[in-house]
Structure formats: structure tokens, C-alpha cells
Motif scaffolding. Structure first.
Motif, PDB file in Angstrom:
ATOM      1  N   PRO A 173      -9.133   8.076  -6.342  1.00 45.36           N
ATOM      2  CA  PRO A 173      -9.726   6.785  -6.698  1.00 45.36           C
ATOM      3  C   PRO A 173      -9.286   5.662  -5.740  1.00 45.36           C
ATOM      4  O   PRO A 173      -8.115   5.560  -5.402  1.00 45.36           O
ATOM      5  CB  PRO A 173      -9.182   6.498  -8.105  1.00 45.36           C
ATOM      6  CG  PRO A 173      -8.591   7.766  -8.585  1.00 45.36           C
ATOM      7  CD  PRO A 173      -8.206   8.553  -7.376  1.00 45.36           C
ATOM      8  N   VAL A 174     -10.265   4.882  -5.312  1.00 49.13           N
ATOM      9  CA  VAL A 174      -9.977   3.755  -4.420  1.00 49.13           C
ATOM     10  C   VAL A 174     -10.649   2.487  -4.954  1.00 49.13           C
ATOM     11  O   VAL A 174     -11.852   2.476  -5.230  1.00 49.13           O
ATOM     12  CB  VAL A 174     -10.475   4.012  -2.970  1.00 49.13           C
ATOM     13  CG1 VAL A 174     -10.062   2.865  -2.051  1.00 49.13           C
ATOM     14  CG2 VAL A 174      -9.942   5.327  -2.423  1.00 49.13           C
ATOM     15  N   LEU A 175      -9.847   1.438  -5.099  1.00 46.56           N
ATOM     16  CA  LEU A 175     -10.347   0.123  -5.514  1.00 46.56           C
ATOM     17  C   LEU A 175     -10.441  -0.743  -4.263  1.00 46.56           C
ATOM     18  O   LEU A 175      -9.501  -0.752  -3.455  1.00 46.56           O
ATOM     19  CB  LEU A 175      -9.344  -0.482  -6.506  1.00 46.56           C
ATOM     20  CG  LEU A 175      -9.619  -1.862  -7.075  1.00 46.56           C
ATOM     21  CD1 LEU A 175     -10.826  -1.837  -8.021  1.00 46.56           C
ATOM     22  CD2 LEU A 175      -8.392  -2.373  -7.851  1.00 46.56           C
ATOM     23  N   VAL A 176     -11.568  -1.447  -4.090  1.00 46.15           N
ATOM     24  CA  VAL A 176     -11.681  -2.294  -2.893  1.00 46.15           C
ATOM     25  C   VAL A 176     -11.620  -3.771  -3.292  1.00 46.15           C
ATOM     26  O   VAL A 176     -12.148  -4.169  -4.324  1.00 46.15           O
ATOM     27  CB  VAL A 176     -12.939  -1.973  -2.047  1.00 46.15           C
ATOM     28  CG1 VAL A 176     -12.927  -0.520  -1.599  1.00 46.15           C
ATOM     29  CG2 VAL A 176     -14.229  -2.278  -2.770  1.00 46.15           C
ATOM     30  N   ALA A 210     -13.803   3.209  -7.040  1.00 48.32           N
ATOM     31  CA  ALA A 210     -13.414   2.872  -8.416  1.00 48.32           C
ATOM     32  C   ALA A 210     -13.730   1.427  -8.796  1.00 48.32           C
ATOM     33  O   ALA A 210     -13.344   0.978  -9.877  1.00 48.32           O
ATOM     34  CB  ALA A 210     -11.925   3.137  -8.594  1.00 48.32           C
ATOM     35  N   GLY A 211     -14.405   0.709  -7.895  1.00 50.14           N
ATOM     36  CA  GLY A 211     -14.775  -0.672  -8.232  1.00 50.14           C
ATOM     37  C   GLY A 211     -14.368  -1.647  -7.149  1.00 50.14           C
ATOM     38  O   GLY A 211     -13.656  -1.291  -6.202  1.00 50.14           O
ATOM     39  N   MET A 212     -14.893  -2.882  -7.280  1.00 55.27           N
ATOM     40  CA  MET A 212     -14.576  -3.909  -6.280  1.00 55.27           C
ATOM     41  C   MET A 212     -14.138  -5.202  -6.959  1.00 55.27           C
ATOM     42  O   MET A 212     -14.643  -5.551  -8.030  1.00 55.27           O
ATOM     43  CB  MET A 212     -15.752  -4.149  -5.333  1.00 55.27           C
ATOM     44  CG  MET A 212     -17.060  -4.488  -5.983  1.00 55.27           C
ATOM     45  SD  MET A 212     -18.403  -4.844  -4.787  1.00 55.27           S
ATOM     46  CE  MET A 212     -18.651  -3.318  -3.931  1.00 55.27           C
ATOM     47  N   ILE A 213     -13.203  -5.905  -6.313  1.00 56.73           N
ATOM     48  CA  ILE A 213     -12.769  -7.209  -6.812  1.00 56.73           C
ATOM     49  C   ILE A 213     -12.821  -8.169  -5.633  1.00 56.73           C
ATOM     50  O   ILE A 213     -12.248  -7.900  -4.574  1.00 56.73           O
ATOM     51  CB  ILE A 213     -11.330  -7.137  -7.372  1.00 56.73           C
ATOM     52  CG1 ILE A 213     -11.275  -6.206  -8.593  1.00 56.73           C
ATOM     53  CG2 ILE A 213     -10.830  -8.544  -7.744  1.00 56.73           C
ATOM     54  CD1 ILE A 213      -9.885  -6.007  -9.197  1.00 56.73           C
ATOM     55  N   PHE A 225     -10.604   1.816 -12.442  1.00 54.25           N
ATOM     56  CA  PHE A 225      -9.584   2.368 -11.532  1.00 54.25           C
ATOM     57  C   PHE A 225      -8.495   3.064 -12.361  1.00 54.25           C
ATOM     58  O   PHE A 225      -8.126   4.209 -12.071  1.00 54.25           O
ATOM     59  CB  PHE A 225      -9.009   1.220 -10.699  1.00 54.25           C
ATOM     60  CG  PHE A 225      -8.052   1.629  -9.611  1.00 54.25           C
ATOM     61  CD1 PHE A 225      -8.349   2.672  -8.741  1.00 54.25           C
ATOM     62  CD2 PHE A 225      -6.845   0.944  -9.434  1.00 54.25           C
ATOM     63  CE1 PHE A 225      -7.466   3.034  -7.723  1.00 54.25           C
ATOM     64  CE2 PHE A 225      -5.965   1.296  -8.425  1.00 54.25           C
ATOM     65  CZ  PHE A 225      -6.272   2.340  -7.568  1.00 54.25           C
ATOM     66  N   ILE A 226      -8.029   2.386 -13.407  1.00 52.69           N
ATOM     67  CA  ILE A 226      -6.972   2.949 -14.264  1.00 52.69           C
ATOM     68  C   ILE A 226      -7.479   4.221 -14.954  1.00 52.69           C
ATOM     69  O   ILE A 226      -6.776   5.228 -15.016  1.00 52.69           O
ATOM     70  CB  ILE A 226      -6.503   1.897 -15.307  1.00 52.69           C
ATOM     71  CG1 ILE A 226      -5.833   0.715 -14.596  1.00 52.69           C
ATOM     72  CG2 ILE A 226      -5.549   2.516 -16.331  1.00 52.69           C
ATOM     73  CD1 ILE A 226      -5.572  -0.503 -15.454  1.00 52.69           C
ATOM     74  N   LYS A 227      -8.729   4.156 -15.405  1.00 55.26           N
ATOM     75  CA  LYS A 227      -9.313   5.321 -16.089  1.00 55.26           C
ATOM     76  C   LYS A 227      -9.360   6.532 -15.136  1.00 55.26           C
ATOM     77  O   LYS A 227      -8.937   7.629 -15.490  1.00 55.26           O
ATOM     78  CB  LYS A 227     -10.733   4.968 -16.565  1.00 55.26           C
ATOM     79  CG  LYS A 227     -11.378   6.018 -17.438  1.00 55.26           C
ATOM     80  CD  LYS A 227     -12.745   5.576 -17.937  1.00 55.26           C
ATOM     81  CE  LYS A 227     -13.816   6.386 -17.246  1.00 55.26           C
ATOM     82  NZ  LYS A 227     -15.173   5.890 -17.449  1.00 55.26           N
ATOM     83  N   LEU A 228      -9.839   6.291 -13.907  1.00 57.89           N
ATOM     84  CA  LEU A 228      -9.956   7.397 -12.945  1.00 57.89           C
ATOM     85  C   LEU A 228      -8.589   7.934 -12.541  1.00 57.89           C
ATOM     86  O   LEU A 228      -8.418   9.135 -12.327  1.00 57.89           O
ATOM     87  CB  LEU A 228     -10.734   6.944 -11.706  1.00 57.89           C
ATOM     88  CG  LEU A 228     -12.232   6.721 -11.918  1.00 57.89           C
ATOM     89  CD1 LEU A 228     -12.855   6.015 -10.720  1.00 57.89           C
ATOM     90  CD2 LEU A 228     -12.945   8.052 -12.154  1.00 57.89           C
TER      91      LEU A 228
END
Ligand SMILES: Cc1cc2nc3c(=O)[nH]c(=O)nc-3n(C[C@H](O)[C@H](O)[C@H](O)COP(=O)(O)O)c2cc1C
Length: 242
Positions: free
Chosen positions: A113-116, A144-147, A166-169
Motif C-alpha cells: 500500500p502506498v499513500l501519496v 491507497a489514496g491521496m492527500i 491506507f490503514i485498512k490495506l
């Protein structure tokens, strides 16, 4: 304990770093350890364009790229961040991303998982986040999503809900993953390229047993997605042959 590495690609510890600190707090409240890596502490030399990594494997330049790529491989998840520079990622980050080119052909962080995350003064936020998402997909990692924040709303605190996926993945068994159509499409493209174009890639894909698969690992793929992936693979296989 799960460990995540957060890559700060700004030379300063200001807006982008500030968002990382907020995300770190949220993740730590969820029992996830976060190690922040300031890319500027690493010696990352510019890609020579020799394609040694693609054709023979490994890089001719002796810098800190491999160390960082190994850190990413051993982490449970990654937070990839950048300030917006000229409507895109910072030069330092792009220099590093170029050096991970072999991961597009021989994926090593598939399913991770990668959060951007990105910050801007006003423009280029969407484009930059989309670009980072694309890189994640090309690595075969799990987006895993973007912020994103512009400095006008930089004080707008990051909510737990922005990190939930992100936490879920991070906590999910891989066989419960549900790859998107895009995940499956990227896999088919990589598979065709591996088999048609380069010997080293073909060996790697065979060794992984991916020649008979429609994704990197067994997980939840519905009938319709399977059909799309298989048909797309067959189409691409024909087109690249001709
Ligand atoms: C070289 C450079 C290029 C930039 N390009 C843009 C840009 O294209 N659009 C924009 O809105 N802001 C731009 N900015 C502003 C930064 O994106 C913004 O200040 C960001 O939050 C800085 O992050 P940092 O505090 O983590 O370094 C640029 C800043 C620099 C130094």
C-alpha cells in the motif's frame, strides 16, 4: 508492529513535512510505526539512461538508491510525498523515481500500500497527485489514496478518514485485496512487455510464476474484472506481435 516509511522530497521541513507529521500521529494512534526519510539526506545521482538496470540488472552508479529501494521493499507501506514544483513533483523525487524504472518491468513492491501526498502554493496539486498515483500503479504497488493541501488550507488538519483506506490495506491480508481494473490492466501491460521485449524480465516473470496469472497474487477478483483483464491481455498480445 507494522512499519511505514514516509519519503519527504522537499529540502525543507515545512509544509509537506508538516503533513507527514500529522499522518504519522494518526498512524501511530493506530499502532503503525512511521519512519520519516528526508530524500535530501540521500545521495541520489541522475540516471545515465544506459538501461543497464533494464537489460542486465542493477545500476552502474554507486549511490544511495539501492539502500532506499531496499527500505521500501522491507516496509509494510509507503507514504510518497512531494511539494509541487513547476506543476509536478520535486526534481529530487523525480531523480529517485527514474532510478526505480526496473520496478515497472520486474515489480518488487507489488501489492504494497502506498499513500501519496503533495502540497502547493496554488496550482498543479491534482496533476502531481495523479502523477504519483501513476508511478505507484507502474510499480505494481497498491494505491491507497491521496492527500493534498494548498498553502491556503495548510492549517486544515488531516482527518483520520483521509488515512482510513491506507490503514485498512496495511492491516488486510493480501488475499482479501480487491484489485481495481487499473491494477489488472497495468499487470497485463507489464506481462506482455516482459514476454515480448526483454530476456531478463521474462526470466523474472517465469520465476514468479506470473505467466499463468492475471495478477501478482491470489486475491478477490470478480468475474467481470477477470474477463476484462483476460481479454485485454489477449488483445495486447496480438497487437504487440504484429
Ligand atoms: C522551485 C519551486 C517551484 C514551485 N512550483 C510551484 C507551482 O508550479 N505551483 C504552485 O502552486 N506552487 C509552486 N511552488 C510552491 C510550493 O509548491 C509550495 O510552497 C509547497 O508547499 C512547498 O512545500 P515545502 O514547504 O514542503 O517545501 C514552487 C516552489 C518552488 C521552490
Amino acid at each position: 508492529m507494522l512499519t511505514v516509511i514516509a519519503i519527504n522530497s522537499s529540502h525543507r521541513k515545512k509544509h509537506t513535512h508538516g503533513l507527514i507529521i500529522q499522518i504519522k500521529k494518526i498512524l501511530e494512534n493506530n499502532n503503525i510505526h512511521v519512519e520519516i526519510i528526508n530524500l535530501f539526506d540521500y545521495n541520489i545521482q541522475t540516471c545515465l539512461g544506459c538501461e543497464h538496470c533494464l537489460i542486465k540488472g542493477g545500476c552502474l552508479l554507486k549511490d544511495d538508491t539501492l539502500e532506499l529501494m531496499n527500505k521500501m521493499k522491507f516496509a509494510d507501506g509507503i507514504i510518497l510525498t512531494s511539494p509541487v514544483y513547476l506543476e509536478n513533483v520535486s526534481g529530487k523525487l523525480k531523480t529517485f523515481l527514474d532510478k526505480t524504472c526496473s520496478w515497472f518491468h520486474r515489480p518488487e513492491i507489488y501489492g504494497k500500500p502506498v499513500l501519496v501526498v503533495a502540497t502547493t502554493k496554488g496550482s498543479g496539486l491534482k496533476f502531481t497527485l495523479q502523477y504519483l498515483k501513476r508511478v505507484v500503479m507502474m510499480w505494481g504497488a497498491f494505491y491507497a489514496g491521496m492527500i493534498g493541501r494548498s498553502i491556503r488550507n495548510i492549517d486544515c488538519e488531516i482527518k483520520q478518514s483521509e488515512c482510513d483506506n491506507f490503514i485498512k490495506l496495511l492491516n488486510m491480508e493480501k488475499n482479501n485485496y480487491k484489485p481495481t481494473i487499473n491494477n489488472l490492466i497495468y499487470f497485463q501491460v507489464q506481462k506482455v512487455l516482459a514476454y515480448k521485449l526483454a530476456g531478463l524480465d521474462r526470466d523474472y516473470w517465469k520465476e514468479k510464476g506470473w505467466n499463468k496469472e492475471i495478477y501478482y497474487f491470489t486475491c478477490k477478483i470478480g468475474f467481470f474484472k477477470k474477463l476484462v483483464a483476460t481479454s485485454f491481455y489477449q488483445f495486447l498480445n496480438k497487437v504487440i506481435n504484429s
